[in-house]
Design an enzyme around this catalytic site. Sequence first.
Site, short mmCIF file in Angstrom:
data_model
loop_
_atom_site.label_atom_id
_atom_site.label_comp_id
_atom_site.label_asym_id
_atom_site.label_seq_id
_atom_site.Cartn_x
_atom_site.Cartn_y
_atom_site.Cartn_z
N CYS A 164 0.74 -1.19 0.07
CA CYS A 164 0.22 -0.06 0.13
C CYS A 164 0.80 1.26 -0.08
O CYS A 164 2.11 1.12 -0.19
CB CYS A 164 -0.92 -0.16 1.17
SG CYS A 164 -0.37 0.02 2.80
N CYS A 205 -4.60 -0.42 -2.10
CA CYS A 205 -4.86 0.65 -2.60
C CYS A 205 -4.60 1.26 -4.04
O CYS A 205 -3.50 0.58 -4.55
CB CYS A 205 -4.18 1.76 -1.48
SG CYS A 205 -2.26 2.13 -1.93
N CYS A 212 3.24 0.88 -8.37
CA CYS A 212 4.13 -0.47 -8.01
C CYS A 212 5.11 -0.60 -9.19
O CYS A 212 4.59 -0.65 -10.42
CB CYS A 212 3.03 -1.77 -8.11
SG CYS A 212 4.17 -3.35 -7.57
#
Length: 138
Positions: free
Chosen positions: A10, A82, A89
Amino acid sequence: MEKPIVYFLCTGNSCRSQMAEGFGHKYLEDKLDVYSAGIEAHGLNSKAVKAMAEVGIDISKQQSSIIDHDLLNKAEYVITLCGDAKDNCPVTPPTVKKIHWGLPDPAKAVGTEEEKWQVFREVRDQIEARIKDFSASL
Protein backbone atom coordinates in the site's frame (compact mmCIF):
# COMPACT_ATOMS: atom_id res chain seq x y z
CA MET A 1 12.13 -25.94 0.03
CA GLU A 2 11.19 -22.27 0.06
CA LYS A 3 7.53 -21.37 0.19
CA PRO A 4 6.10 -18.98 -2.41
CA ILE A 5 5.94 -15.33 -1.33
CA VAL A 6 2.91 -13.07 -0.98
CA TYR A 7 3.75 -9.38 -0.80
CA PHE A 8 1.08 -6.95 0.45
CA LEU A 9 1.60 -3.37 -0.76
CA CYS A 10 0.00 0.00 0.00
CA THR A 11 1.08 3.62 0.03
CA GLY A 12 2.79 4.03 3.40
CA ASN A 13 2.94 0.51 4.86
CA SER A 14 1.33 1.81 8.04
CA CYS A 15 -2.27 0.46 8.12
CA ARG A 16 -3.79 -1.73 5.40
CA SER A 17 -0.72 -3.68 4.32
CA GLN A 18 0.35 -4.08 7.96
CA MET A 19 -3.05 -5.53 8.87
CA ALA A 20 -2.88 -7.76 5.79
CA GLU A 21 0.55 -9.00 6.85
CA GLY A 22 -0.80 -9.79 10.32
CA PHE A 23 -3.74 -11.76 8.93
CA GLY A 24 -1.39 -13.33 6.37
CA HIS A 25 0.74 -14.76 9.16
CA LYS A 26 -2.41 -16.20 10.76
CA TYR A 27 -4.10 -17.64 7.65
CA LEU A 28 -1.40 -18.10 5.01
CA GLU A 29 1.85 -18.92 6.75
CA ASP A 30 1.48 -22.67 6.23
CA LYS A 31 1.39 -22.06 2.44
CA LEU A 32 3.23 -18.79 1.82
CA ASP A 33 5.94 -16.53 3.18
CA VAL A 34 4.21 -13.25 4.06
CA TYR A 35 5.62 -9.73 3.69
CA SER A 36 4.33 -6.17 3.40
CA ALA A 37 5.75 -2.87 2.21
CA GLY A 38 4.81 0.54 0.90
CA ILE A 39 5.65 2.96 -1.85
CA GLU A 40 6.88 4.98 1.15
CA ALA A 41 7.40 4.04 4.82
CA HIS A 42 5.14 6.05 7.14
CA GLY A 43 5.67 4.03 10.33
CA LEU A 44 3.28 1.60 11.97
CA ASN A 45 -0.11 3.22 12.75
CA SER A 46 -1.03 2.78 16.42
CA LYS A 47 -4.74 2.43 15.59
CA ALA A 48 -3.93 -0.42 13.19
CA VAL A 49 -2.02 -2.13 16.01
CA LYS A 50 -5.01 -1.60 18.36
CA ALA A 51 -7.53 -2.83 15.75
CA MET A 52 -5.55 -6.02 15.20
CA ALA A 53 -5.10 -6.55 18.95
CA GLU A 54 -8.90 -6.53 19.24
CA VAL A 55 -8.97 -9.72 17.16
CA GLY A 56 -6.00 -11.31 18.92
CA ILE A 57 -3.23 -10.51 16.43
CA ASP A 58 -0.13 -8.62 17.56
CA ILE A 59 1.44 -6.58 14.75
CA SER A 60 3.33 -4.24 17.10
CA LYS A 61 6.71 -5.76 16.18
CA GLN A 62 6.19 -5.43 12.40
CA GLN A 63 8.26 -2.79 10.62
CA SER A 64 7.09 -0.20 8.10
CA SER A 65 9.30 -0.52 5.05
CA ILE A 66 9.54 0.47 1.42
CA ILE A 67 9.28 -2.04 -1.41
CA ASP A 68 12.24 -4.40 -1.68
CA HIS A 69 12.72 -4.95 -5.42
CA ASP A 70 14.42 -8.33 -4.98
CA LEU A 71 11.53 -9.58 -2.84
CA LEU A 72 9.01 -8.08 -5.28
CA ASN A 73 10.62 -9.91 -8.20
CA LYS A 74 10.68 -13.24 -6.29
CA ALA A 75 7.06 -12.97 -5.13
CA GLU A 76 4.45 -15.37 -6.43
CA TYR A 77 1.65 -12.94 -5.49
CA VAL A 78 1.65 -9.15 -5.14
CA ILE A 79 -1.55 -7.84 -3.56
CA THR A 80 -2.07 -4.08 -3.70
CA LEU A 81 -4.46 -2.62 -1.15
CA CYS A 82 -4.88 0.87 -2.62
CA GLY A 83 -4.93 2.57 -5.98
CA ASP A 84 -1.67 4.41 -5.29
CA ALA A 85 0.22 1.15 -4.78
CA LYS A 86 -1.48 -0.40 -7.82
CA ASP A 87 -0.63 2.56 -10.04
CA ASN A 88 2.92 3.05 -8.71
CA CYS A 89 4.02 -0.52 -8.10
CA PRO A 90 7.33 -1.12 -9.86
CA VAL A 91 7.29 -3.38 -12.90
CA THR A 92 7.41 -7.06 -11.98
CA PRO A 93 8.26 -10.15 -14.00
CA PRO A 94 5.29 -11.71 -15.84
CA THR A 95 5.45 -14.66 -13.42
CA VAL A 96 4.21 -12.46 -10.54
CA LYS A 97 0.45 -12.72 -10.06
CA LYS A 98 -0.91 -9.25 -9.27
CA ILE A 99 -4.15 -8.89 -7.33
CA HIS A 100 -5.78 -5.58 -6.39
CA TRP A 101 -7.99 -5.07 -3.35
CA GLY A 102 -8.96 -1.38 -3.38
CA LEU A 103 -9.69 -0.52 0.25
CA PRO A 104 -10.21 2.87 1.90
CA ASP A 105 -7.34 4.26 3.97
CA PRO A 106 -8.56 4.16 7.58
CA ALA A 107 -5.91 6.73 8.55
CA LYS A 108 -7.76 9.27 6.38
CA ALA A 109 -11.18 8.61 7.94
CA VAL A 110 -13.07 11.71 9.06
CA GLY A 111 -15.67 12.28 11.74
CA THR A 112 -15.73 11.71 15.46
CA GLU A 113 -13.11 9.51 17.10
CA GLU A 114 -15.70 6.71 17.28
CA GLU A 115 -16.55 7.08 13.57
CA LYS A 116 -12.85 7.01 12.63
CA TRP A 117 -12.32 3.98 14.85
CA GLN A 118 -15.23 2.22 13.13
CA VAL A 119 -13.50 2.68 9.76
CA PHE A 120 -10.39 0.92 11.13
CA ARG A 121 -12.55 -1.99 12.25
CA GLU A 122 -14.42 -2.19 8.93
CA VAL A 123 -11.23 -2.15 6.86
CA ARG A 124 -9.64 -4.71 9.19
CA ASP A 125 -12.63 -7.02 8.81
CA GLN A 126 -12.63 -6.60 5.01
CA ILE A 127 -8.94 -7.52 4.88
CA GLU A 128 -9.51 -10.59 7.02
CA ALA A 129 -12.39 -11.76 4.81
CA ARG A 130 -10.34 -11.29 1.63
CA ILE A 131 -7.36 -13.14 3.08
CA LYS A 132 -9.59 -16.04 4.12
CA ASP A 133 -11.01 -16.17 0.57
CA PHE A 134 -7.50 -15.91 -0.91
CA SER A 135 -6.27 -18.72 1.34
CA ALA A 136 -9.18 -20.94 0.29
CA SER A 137 -8.27 -20.35 -3.37
CA LEU A 138 -4.69 -21.57 -2.98
